[in-house]
Write a protein that holds these residues in place. Structure first.
Motif, mmCIF file in Angstrom:
data_model
loop_
_atom_site.group_PDB
_atom_site.id
_atom_site.type_symbol
_atom_site.label_atom_id
_atom_site.label_comp_id
_atom_site.label_asym_id
_atom_site.label_seq_id
_atom_site.Cartn_x
_atom_site.Cartn_y
_atom_site.Cartn_z
ATOM 1 N N HIS A 79 0.852 -1.195 0.000
ATOM 2 C CA HIS A 79 0.000 0.000 0.000
ATOM 3 C C HIS A 79 0.881 1.235 0.000
ATOM 4 O O HIS A 79 1.922 1.260 0.676
ATOM 5 C CB HIS A 79 -0.891 0.042 1.243
ATOM 6 N N PRO A 80 0.483 2.286 -0.696
ATOM 7 C CA PRO A 80 1.209 3.554 -0.556
ATOM 8 C C PRO A 80 1.089 4.060 0.879
ATOM 9 O O PRO A 80 0.022 3.968 1.479
ATOM 10 C CB PRO A 80 0.488 4.491 -1.533
ATOM 11 N N GLY A 85 -7.702 2.781 1.741
ATOM 12 C CA GLY A 85 -8.874 2.741 0.882
ATOM 13 C C GLY A 85 -8.620 2.105 -0.463
ATOM 14 O O GLY A 85 -7.519 1.648 -0.776
ATOM 15 N N PRO A 86 -9.652 2.079 -1.314
ATOM 16 C CA PRO A 86 -9.562 1.374 -2.595
ATOM 17 C C PRO A 86 -8.530 1.948 -3.559
ATOM 18 O O PRO A 86 -7.908 1.204 -4.311
ATOM 19 C CB PRO A 86 -10.986 1.489 -3.164
ATOM 20 N N VAL A 87 -8.351 3.262 -3.540
ATOM 21 C CA VAL A 87 -7.353 3.851 -4.438
ATOM 22 C C VAL A 87 -5.955 3.388 -4.034
ATOM 23 O O VAL A 87 -5.139 2.992 -4.875
ATOM 24 C CB VAL A 87 -7.439 5.389 -4.423
ATOM 25 N N GLY A 88 -5.684 3.400 -2.734
ATOM 26 C CA GLY A 88 -4.397 2.921 -2.253
ATOM 27 C C GLY A 88 -4.175 1.462 -2.577
ATOM 28 O O GLY A 88 -3.072 1.055 -2.960
#
Length: 277
Positions: free
Chosen positions: A221-222, A227-230
């Motif tokens: 994960h960034p 969340g979904p974008v990450g």
């Protein structure tokens, strides 16, 4: 504190120097001769990659607090998204779980302490907050230089509360168990990529450690982007460096070596440098 250059510690040296051996208070505990891997680890390595269903994802880590054992306590797998999952069991006669809680707070303050753990692979360590000899590790980040196989790795590990992964800390405490959890990544990259859990529980004559590692794949994960974008960005990033069976086996070997090696000296270390000493 030593400065990191481009995300990496500037000072690198494997083992103890002659000066270290002559002057360090830890020198008598430094032993570069490591015992052979336990038979149960060698057997798991001989079997190679196991089915991914036998090593659950980190979302099921809390199941480790149940009585008994998982179907696989020693083994590794690679999932379709390129993640590595590793399990390793260490039997530790004469060692008590609270000694490990002390060790994880104590060792990260000095490289010479860290090298006792794996004298043939550990190079350097420092706390990111620049402080030393605090009596806790949860909430702190350790900066590490170590070898995994022949690769010199520069990584960071942030220790988190076991509750983050669903463990019942009151239940663990009542049973005299310790669970160490961490989230980590490669120095200089803006991603979290690793989860680890070490579950130490008392058994007759000592204790045992059940270790789990989840590397890469959906674990990427960034930093600071939940969340979904990450998750989507993390999965894309993970595809640039998919884990291999060789890397997973190296991680299992490293864990088995360092945990068995330290377990042999941990009671004496604790008696010499532990609380109140």
């Amino acid at each position: 504190m030593r400065k990191w250059k481009g995300g990496f510690m500037a000072k690198r040296r494997l083992g103890y120097s002659d000066q270290d051996m002559a002057s360090s208070p830890y020198a008598r505990f430094f032993n570069p001769h490591m015992a052979p891997l336990p038979e149960h680890v060698l057997e798991a390595l001989s079997k190679g990659v196991v089915a991914q269903e036998l090593l659950p994802p980190v979302s099921q880590a809390e199941a480790m607090q149940e009585e008994g054992y998982a179907l696989i306590e020693n083994g590794y797998t690679i999932t379709p998204d390129g993640a590595g999952r590793i399990a390793c069991l260490t039997r530790m006669p004469g060692v008590l779980p609270h000694m490990w809680a002390w060790w994880f707070a104590w060792h990260g303050s000095e490289a010479l302490r860290y090298k006792l753990w794996h004298p043939l692979a550990h190079v350097d360590v420092a706390w990111a907050d620049g402080r030393s000899d605090l009596n806790h590790y949860v909430g702190r980040t350790s900066r590490i230089v170590e070898y995994l196989g022949a690769r010199c790795m520069h990584v960071w590990l942030r220790f988190v509360s076991p509750a983050v992964l669903g463990f019942d800390e009151s239940r663990l405490s009542a049973r005299g168990e310790v669970v160490i959890c961490g989230r980590g990544g490669i120095a200089g990259l803006p991603f979290e990529a690793v989860w680890l859990v070490h579950h130490i529980r008392p058994v007759v004559g000592g204790s045992e450690m059940r270790s789990r590692f989840w590397l890469g794949g959906a674990n990427v994960h960034p930093i600071g982007m939940p969340g979904p974008v990450g998750r989507a960005i993390g999965l894309l990033a993970a595809q640039t460096q998919r884990y291999t069976a060789t890397q997973a086996a190296e991680m299992m070997i490293h864990d088995a070596q360092e945990m068995n090696h330290l377990a042999a000296i941990l009671p004496d270390l604790y008696a010499t440098f532990g609380p109140g000493r």
